[in-house]
Design an enzyme around this catalytic site. Structure first.
Site, PDB file in Angstrom:
ATOM      1  N   ASP A 197      -1.854  10.872  -2.130  1.00 61.96           N
ATOM      2  CA  ASP A 197      -2.427   9.643  -3.463  1.00 61.96           C
ATOM      3  C   ASP A 197      -2.339  10.523  -4.901  1.00 61.96           C
ATOM      4  OD1 ASP A 197      -2.990   8.882  -0.500  1.00 61.96           O
ATOM      5  OD2 ASP A 197      -1.871   6.523  -2.258  1.00 61.96           O
ATOM      6  N   LYS A 222      -4.820  10.215   2.604  1.00 63.59           N
ATOM      7  CA  LYS A 222      -5.743   9.217   3.596  1.00 63.59           C
ATOM      8  C   LYS A 222      -6.774   9.682   3.849  1.00 63.59           C
ATOM      9  CE  LYS A 222      -6.056   5.729   3.664  1.00 63.59           C
ATOM     10  NZ  LYS A 222      -6.643   5.294   3.317  1.00 63.59           N
ATOM     11  N   ARG A 278       1.047  -1.046   0.196  1.00 63.74           N
ATOM     12  CA  ARG A 278      -0.137  -0.327  -0.054  1.00 63.74           C
ATOM     13  C   ARG A 278       1.049   0.990   0.413  1.00 63.74           C
ATOM     14  NH1 ARG A 278       1.114   2.105   4.841  1.00 63.74           N
ATOM     15  NH2 ARG A 278       0.140   3.623   3.647  1.00 63.74           N
ATOM     16  N   GLY A 279       0.194   2.621  -0.259  1.00 57.54           N
ATOM     17  CA  GLY A 279       0.732   4.066  -0.528  1.00 57.54           C
ATOM     18  C   GLY A 279       1.433   3.687  -1.787  1.00 57.54           C
TER      19      GLY A 279
HETATM   20  O1  MRU Z   1      -4.501   3.197   1.424  1.00 60.61           O
HETATM   21  P1  MRU Z   1      -3.025   3.319   2.161  1.00 60.61           P
HETATM   22  O2  MRU Z   1      -2.574   2.376   3.208  1.00 60.61           O
HETATM   23  O3  MRU Z   1      -2.457   3.009   0.636  1.00 60.61           O
HETATM   24  O4  MRU Z   1      -2.999   5.341   1.873  1.00 60.61           O
HETATM   25  C1  MRU Z   1      -1.745   5.557   1.903  1.00 60.61           C
HETATM   26  C2  MRU Z   1      -1.395   6.792   1.680  1.00 60.61           C
HETATM   27  O5  MRU Z   1      -3.337   7.479   1.787  1.00 60.61           O
HETATM   28  C3  MRU Z   1      -0.673   7.916   1.775  1.00 60.61           C
HETATM   29  O6  MRU Z   1      -0.502   8.854   2.763  1.00 60.61           O
HETATM   30  C4  MRU Z   1      -0.569   7.864   0.963  1.00 60.61           C
HETATM   31  O7  MRU Z   1       0.036   7.093  -0.645  1.00 60.61           O
HETATM   32  C5  MRU Z   1       1.100   8.269   0.099  1.00 60.61           C
HETATM   33  S1  MRU Z   1       2.634   7.124   0.444  1.00 60.61           S
HETATM   34  C6  MRU Z   1       3.983   8.250   0.779  1.00 60.61           C
END
Ligand code: MRU
Length: 343
Positions: free
Chosen positions: A238, A249, A49-50
């Site tokens: 994202d 997020k 994830r991320g």
């Molecule tokens: O749902 P996730 O855990 O993939 O969400 C991730 C985020 O919102 C992070 O803040 C974002 O991807 C930045 S990661 C460097």
């Protein structure tokens, strides 16, 4: 600081090796993804994830698609086109996923047209995406560290660290580099409802790096700011629209509102692969809606009546006017943001 490798090739180069983030902080379990379905599921269920990390996983998944086609005796290009659609649709909000698989698909189309070795071309492309991300994280860290004074108390949301990227993270990269520079930094990590990326992941990786971290429930952030305990906020992203609106997020937007109210600087850190100049503003960003059980029985504990209606967007949009600077690998940007013109 011990380096976490959230994603890389397996030893035999035929699988995507990930640290399964669903198991953290309880267990450090690595998995090898050897089929397109496994790559897709790992992305959709947040095992990987991320935004940057799912882009890398998606790119590597395209190489897995070639191996799968060879194994099953099907035409590699047709299988690749199917894999491209499947992986691209696994999560809609982070632009890095679409950006990475589109980039690999373009290279495949070029290699097929010139009769080049498809697998080698795709493997090189996916590896380049991983290595570029690692380098971008370092540069984000260097630009971002300049914004962190010695002795700072920093609040962050979700996990924008090494676990979310191919390198040292984005928001957390700024913290890691500031600490490398000898600054004392304490971090407050929002727990990040409902999947707890802040308490499970950010706290885990910061503790491992020896950086003081305090976990708080998301709704306590505003009170901490009112008590003057926070010097600045840094979060990841994202997708960043042309006008600087940021999808990140869910919970990022209320954090930014609280920061504005209390006069606390609010920074977003992201690689240029997260910029989406084709999307003019935040209201055009597709926000992923996730299943209700994440809210009613997250981590297998009933937390709401089974049949209750649930609103569970995975992300929200923070308007550009709440953001003091966007830190990228190319430097710092401040309002008014016009990413089409500047990158
Ligand atoms: O749902 P996730 O855990 O993939 O969400 C991730 C985020 O919102 C992070 O803040 C974002 O991807 C930045 S990661 C460097």
């Amino acid at each position: 600081m011990s380096v976490i490798e959230a994603i890389r090739w397996s030893e035999d180069g035929r699988a995507v090796r990930i640290l399964d983030q669903r198991r953290l902080p309880g267990a450090e379990v690595y998995r090898e993804l050897r089929t397109v379905a496994e790559v897709r599921d790992a992305i959709a269920t947040l095992a990987v994830r991320g935004a940057p990390a799912i882009g890398i996983a998606g790119a590597m998944g395209m190489v897995i698609a070639i191996d799968e086609a060879m194994r099953d005796g099907i035409d590699p290009m047709s299988h690749l086109r199917v894999a491209h659609e499947i992986i691209r649709a696994a999560r809609p909000t982070a632009v890095n996923l679409a950006w990475a698989v589109d980039r690999v698909m373009d290279i495949a189309t070029g290699a097929a047209a010139t009769g080049g070795d498809l697998r080698s071309a795709l493997c090189a492309a996916a590896t380049r995406i991983l290595e570029e991300d690692r380098a971008m994280c370092r540069r984000i860290g260097e630009h971002g560290a300049a914004l962190i004074p010695d002795g700072a108390n920093v609040i962050t949301h979700c996990n924008a660290g090494a676990l979310a990227t191919g390198g040292i993270g984005t928001a957390l990269a700024a913290i890691y580099v500031a600490v490398e520079q000898g600054k004392r930094v304490s971090v407050f990590a929002d727990e990040t409802r409902p999947l707890l990326q802040g308490s499970r992941l950010t706290a885990w990786e910061l503790e491992r790096a020896g950086i003081p971290v305090t976990v708080l429930v998301d709704s306590a952030a505003a009170s901490l700011m009112r008590e003057r305990k926070i010097d600045l906020c840094i979060v990841g992203a994202d997708r960043i629209a042309e006008n600087g609106d940021v999808a990140n997020k869910v919970g990022t937007f209320p954090l930014a509102l609280a920061a504005k109210h209390h006069g606390v600087p609010f920074y977003v850190a992201a690689p240029t692969s997260t910029l989406d100049p084709a999307t003019k503003s935040g209201e055009r960003i597709h926000i992923e809606q996730r299943g209700k059980t994440e809210v009613t029985s997250g981590f297998e504990t009933p937390t709401a009546p089974d049949r209750v209606a649930v609103y569970n967007p995975a992300f929200d949009v923070t308007p550009a006017d709440l953001i003091d600077a966007i830190i990228t690998d190319q430097g710092l940007y401040r309002a008014p943001y016009h990413f089409a013109a500047t990158t």
